[in-house]
Scaffold this motif. Structure first.
Motif, mmCIF file in Angstrom:
data_model
loop_
_atom_site.group_PDB
_atom_site.id
_atom_site.type_symbol
_atom_site.label_atom_id
_atom_site.label_comp_id
_atom_site.label_asym_id
_atom_site.label_seq_id
_atom_site.Cartn_x
_atom_site.Cartn_y
_atom_site.Cartn_z
ATOM 1 N N ARG A 128 0.835 -1.196 0.000
ATOM 2 C CA ARG A 128 0.000 0.000 0.000
ATOM 3 C C ARG A 128 0.872 1.250 0.000
ATOM 4 N NH1 ARG A 128 -2.335 1.059 4.342
ATOM 5 N NH2 ARG A 128 -1.257 -0.367 5.774
ATOM 6 N N GLY A 129 0.202 2.398 0.126
ATOM 7 C CA GLY A 129 0.901 3.664 0.191
ATOM 8 C C GLY A 129 0.408 4.606 -0.890
ATOM 9 N N MET A 130 1.232 5.584 -1.228
ATOM 10 C CA MET A 130 0.905 6.536 -2.282
ATOM 11 C C MET A 130 2.186 6.916 -3.004
ATOM 12 S SD MET A 130 -1.988 9.013 -0.545
ATOM 13 C CE MET A 130 -2.571 9.609 -2.129
ATOM 14 N N PHE A 131 2.047 7.487 -4.173
ATOM 15 C CA PHE A 131 3.216 7.985 -4.889
ATOM 16 C C PHE A 131 2.829 9.180 -5.736
ATOM 17 C CE2 PHE A 131 1.383 5.013 -7.944
ATOM 18 C CZ PHE A 131 1.486 5.698 -9.151
ATOM 19 N N CYS A 132 3.803 10.074 -5.954
ATOM 20 C CA CYS A 132 3.613 11.144 -6.926
ATOM 21 C C CYS A 132 4.670 10.970 -8.010
ATOM 22 C CB CYS A 132 3.685 12.525 -6.288
ATOM 23 S SG CYS A 132 5.171 12.884 -5.336
ATOM 24 N N ILE A 133 4.284 11.250 -9.239
ATOM 25 C CA ILE A 133 5.132 11.057 -10.399
ATOM 26 C C ILE A 133 5.119 12.343 -11.213
ATOM 27 C CG2 ILE A 133 3.169 9.975 -11.604
ATOM 28 C CD1 ILE A 133 5.108 8.365 -13.232
ATOM 29 N N PHE A 134 6.286 12.783 -11.692
ATOM 30 C CA PHE A 134 6.347 14.052 -12.415
ATOM 31 C C PHE A 134 7.571 14.062 -13.328
ATOM 32 C CE2 PHE A 134 7.808 14.214 -8.080
ATOM 33 C CZ PHE A 134 9.067 14.780 -8.130
ATOM 34 N N ASN A 135 7.542 14.950 -14.312
ATOM 35 C CA ASN A 135 8.628 14.986 -15.293
ATOM 36 C C ASN A 135 9.580 16.147 -15.033
ATOM 37 O OD1 ASN A 135 7.157 17.184 -16.148
ATOM 38 N ND2 ASN A 135 6.656 16.358 -18.171
ATOM 39 N N GLU A 136 10.580 16.252 -15.905
ATOM 40 C CA GLU A 136 11.620 17.266 -15.749
ATOM 41 C C GLU A 136 11.044 18.678 -15.815
ATOM 42 O OE1 GLU A 136 15.412 18.344 -14.881
ATOM 43 O OE2 GLU A 136 14.922 16.267 -15.340
ATOM 44 N N GLN A 137 10.048 18.875 -16.680
ATOM 45 C CA GLN A 137 9.483 20.214 -16.841
ATOM 46 C C GLN A 137 8.730 20.674 -15.595
ATOM 47 O OE1 GLN A 137 9.857 22.535 -19.261
ATOM 48 N NE2 GLN A 137 11.430 21.142 -19.997
ATOM 49 N N PHE A 138 8.163 19.743 -14.861
ATOM 50 C CA PHE A 138 7.482 20.114 -13.623
ATOM 51 C C PHE A 138 8.494 20.629 -12.606
ATOM 52 C CE2 PHE A 138 6.015 19.157 -9.322
ATOM 53 C CZ PHE A 138 4.787 19.806 -9.303
ATOM 54 N N VAL A 139 9.670 19.998 -12.587
ATOM 55 C CA VAL A 139 10.737 20.436 -11.685
ATOM 56 C C VAL A 139 11.490 21.554 -12.386
ATOM 57 C CG1 VAL A 139 12.687 19.726 -10.283
ATOM 58 C CG2 VAL A 139 10.933 18.073 -10.890
ATOM 59 N N GLN A 140 11.089 22.765 -12.151
ATOM 60 C CA GLN A 140 11.657 23.889 -12.860
ATOM 61 C C GLN A 140 13.135 24.060 -12.540
ATOM 62 O OE1 GLN A 140 9.114 27.079 -11.571
ATOM 63 N NE2 GLN A 140 7.526 26.580 -13.067
ATOM 64 N N SER A 141 13.864 24.690 -13.473
ATOM 65 C CA SER A 141 15.318 24.834 -13.335
ATOM 66 C C SER A 141 15.692 25.561 -12.056
ATOM 67 C CB SER A 141 15.888 25.572 -14.549
ATOM 68 O OG SER A 141 15.291 26.855 -14.681
ATOM 69 N N GLU A 142 14.912 26.563 -11.653
ATOM 70 C CA GLU A 142 15.264 27.289 -10.438
ATOM 71 C C GLU A 142 15.136 26.408 -9.204
ATOM 72 O OE1 GLU A 142 11.058 28.773 -11.675
ATOM 73 O OE2 GLU A 142 12.979 28.261 -12.609
ATOM 74 N N GLU A 143 14.272 25.379 -9.292
ATOM 75 C CA GLU A 143 14.145 24.441 -8.182
ATOM 76 C C GLU A 143 15.435 23.633 -8.029
ATOM 77 O OE1 GLU A 143 11.566 24.068 -6.225
ATOM 78 O OE2 GLU A 143 9.939 25.116 -7.222
ATOM 79 N N LYS A 144 15.953 23.168 -9.164
ATOM 80 C CA LYS A 144 17.125 22.299 -9.129
ATOM 81 C C LYS A 144 18.381 23.064 -8.734
ATOM 82 C CE LYS A 144 17.582 18.924 -11.980
ATOM 83 N NZ LYS A 144 17.742 18.076 -13.163
ATOM 84 N N ASN A 145 18.367 24.374 -8.907
ATOM 85 C CA ASN A 145 19.535 25.164 -8.549
ATOM 86 C C ASN A 145 19.445 25.701 -7.123
ATOM 87 O OD1 ASN A 145 20.757 24.867 -11.047
ATOM 88 N ND2 ASN A 145 19.624 26.581 -11.926
ATOM 89 N N SER A 146 18.363 25.394 -6.432
ATOM 90 C CA SER A 146 18.185 25.866 -5.061
ATOM 91 C C SER A 146 18.729 24.835 -4.083
ATOM 92 C CB SER A 146 16.700 26.114 -4.795
ATOM 93 O OG SER A 146 16.014 24.869 -4.761
ATOM 94 N N SER A 147 18.321 24.942 -2.835
ATOM 95 C CA SER A 147 18.789 23.991 -1.816
ATOM 96 C C SER A 147 18.340 22.569 -2.127
ATOM 97 C CB SER A 147 18.266 24.410 -0.438
ATOM 98 O OG SER A 147 16.843 24.401 -0.436
ATOM 99 N N LEU A 148 17.306 22.423 -2.954
ATOM 100 C CA LEU A 148 16.826 21.089 -3.281
ATOM 101 C C LEU A 148 17.818 20.312 -4.140
ATOM 102 C CD1 LEU A 148 13.031 21.632 -4.034
ATOM 103 C CD2 LEU A 148 14.128 20.900 -1.934
ATOM 104 N N ALA A 149 18.783 21.005 -4.728
ATOM 105 C CA ALA A 149 19.762 20.322 -5.582
ATOM 106 C C ALA A 149 20.515 19.252 -4.810
ATOM 107 C CB ALA A 149 20.747 21.329 -6.171
ATOM 108 N N ASN A 150 20.644 19.429 -3.499
ATOM 109 C CA ASN A 150 21.345 18.444 -2.671
ATOM 110 C C ASN A 150 20.380 17.515 -1.944
ATOM 111 O OD1 ASN A 150 24.022 19.319 -3.216
ATOM 112 N ND2 ASN A 150 23.686 21.082 -1.876
ATOM 113 N N SER A 151 19.129 17.523 -2.357
ATOM 114 C CA SER A 151 18.138 16.663 -1.726
ATOM 115 C C SER A 151 18.161 15.284 -2.359
ATOM 116 C CB SER A 151 16.743 17.283 -1.888
ATOM 117 O OG SER A 151 16.259 17.063 -3.209
ATOM 118 N N PRO A 152 17.532 14.296 -1.731
ATOM 119 C CA PRO A 152 17.528 12.933 -2.287
ATOM 120 C C PRO A 152 16.788 12.835 -3.621
ATOM 121 C CG PRO A 152 16.061 13.102 -0.394
ATOM 122 C CD PRO A 152 16.868 14.357 -0.418
ATOM 123 N N LEU A 153 16.020 13.861 -3.982
ATOM 124 C CA LEU A 153 15.308 13.818 -5.254
ATOM 125 C C LEU A 153 16.256 13.978 -6.435
ATOM 126 C CD1 LEU A 153 12.594 13.652 -6.701
ATOM 127 C CD2 LEU A 153 12.383 16.135 -6.452
#
Length: 305
Positions: A94-119
């Motif tokens: 059981r459980g849940m999941f979210c699924i998304f593509n590269e365009q959903f994760v905007q470039s500014e997101e990847k260059n922020s503190s989230l860049a070092n996150s497990p995602l």
């Protein structure tokens, strides 16, 4: 080949009305669903999407050279750079999941503190075990994501990204080192993954992109293993060094460009990751006995015959 989002839905025998027949990787896509996992093993492969999963059920998570037993609720972060497989052990999944593509994760997101996150990180833990309180919190966030995703709010993707931040930071707050076990067929699997990753780099879509992986260390980082270990298992399995296999594939691509494209030699060099054309020519001559210009001249000679 990487599994695409439409292929993923086909594999799990579920559909999403958002997809229709117009799904495009160039447009943002996000969905959140309850988790229904069939008993057995999911094929070991790359995916071309991101996925955050709340796992409730027992199973084994396999990476290139190791695996970990998931025997209590956990969050799993997966991205397009790291291949994996999941083996369900308990019938209840059981459980849940979210699924998304590269365009959903905007470039500014990847260059922020989230860049070092497990995602986004290639190395480091992707599995985070939850206690009852944490599981309830994650489940609540996923439920709110599901409600928001079904709304008609024009800016719901911005809200969903905020919820995604919450999931990621929930994991970061409880970061701990997990114990992984060695896989008995790790050498064969690593070699197969290396060859697959090597093949996936070609053909290079120049000028839109250039060759991103050129050295054994580049490939080792993508596979989350030490470069010395990669070199050893590839040599033991194929009889060739990692560097030799990479060079052979680059030479093959270069020759095809020289014979069948209108790109200049400098453009070909750049597309294959060589910023110095003199070094590129030296590299090509070392492996073929001829310079790039000699191959190009031979092509012109053959066309004029």
């Amino acid at each position: 080949m990487s599994e695409s989002i439409p292929q993923f839905y086909k594999r799990i025998q579920r559909c999403d009305p958002q997809l229709g027949t117009t799904y495009s990787k160039e447009k943002p896509y996000f969905n959140v669903l309850s988790r229904q996992c069939n008993f057995g093993t999911v094929q070991f492969s790359y995916r071309d999407f991101y996925k955050v999963t709340l796992i409730i059920g027992v199973g084994k998570l396999y990476y290139a050279d190791k695996w970990i037993l998931v025997n209590r609720p956990a969050m799993l972060f997966s991205n397009p750079l790291v291949p994996y497989a999941w083996e369900s052990i308990s019938e209840e999944q059981r459980g849940m999941f979210c699924i998304f593509n590269e365009q959903f994760v905007q470039s500014e997101e990847k260059n922020s503190s989230l860049a070092n996150s497990p995602l986004f990180k290639v190395t480091g833990d992707k599995v985070f075990f939850l206690d009852d309180t944490q599981m309830t919190k994650v489940l609540d966030i996923c439920t709110k994501m599901q409600e928001e995703n079904q709304s008609d709010y024009a800016n719901k993707h911005d809200v969903l990204r905020c919820y995604l931040h919450l999931l990621i930071h929930t994991a970061l707050k409880m970061q701990e080192s997990n114990k992984y076990e060695s896989h008995p067929n790790a050498s064969q699997r690593i070699t197969e993954l290396f060859i697959e990753l090597l093949d996936r780099q070609f053909p290079v879509d120049y000028p839109h992109s250039v060759l991103s992986l050129r050295t054994p260390a580049d490939y080792a980082n993508r596979l989350s293993i030490h470069v010395n270990h990669l070199n050893k298992v590839v040599k033991d399995t194929t009889g060739k060094t990692t560097s030799t296999m990479i060079a052979e594939r680059i030479i093959k691509e270069c020759t095809q460009y020289l014979l069948h494209s209108n790109f200049s030699i400098s453009e070909i060099a750049y597309s294959l990751g060589f910023e110095n054309i003199a070094y590129f020519s030296k590299f090509y001559r070392k492996h073929t006995g001829k310079s790039p210009s000699e191959i190009r001249e031979q092509q012109l000679f053959d066309l004029c015959k």
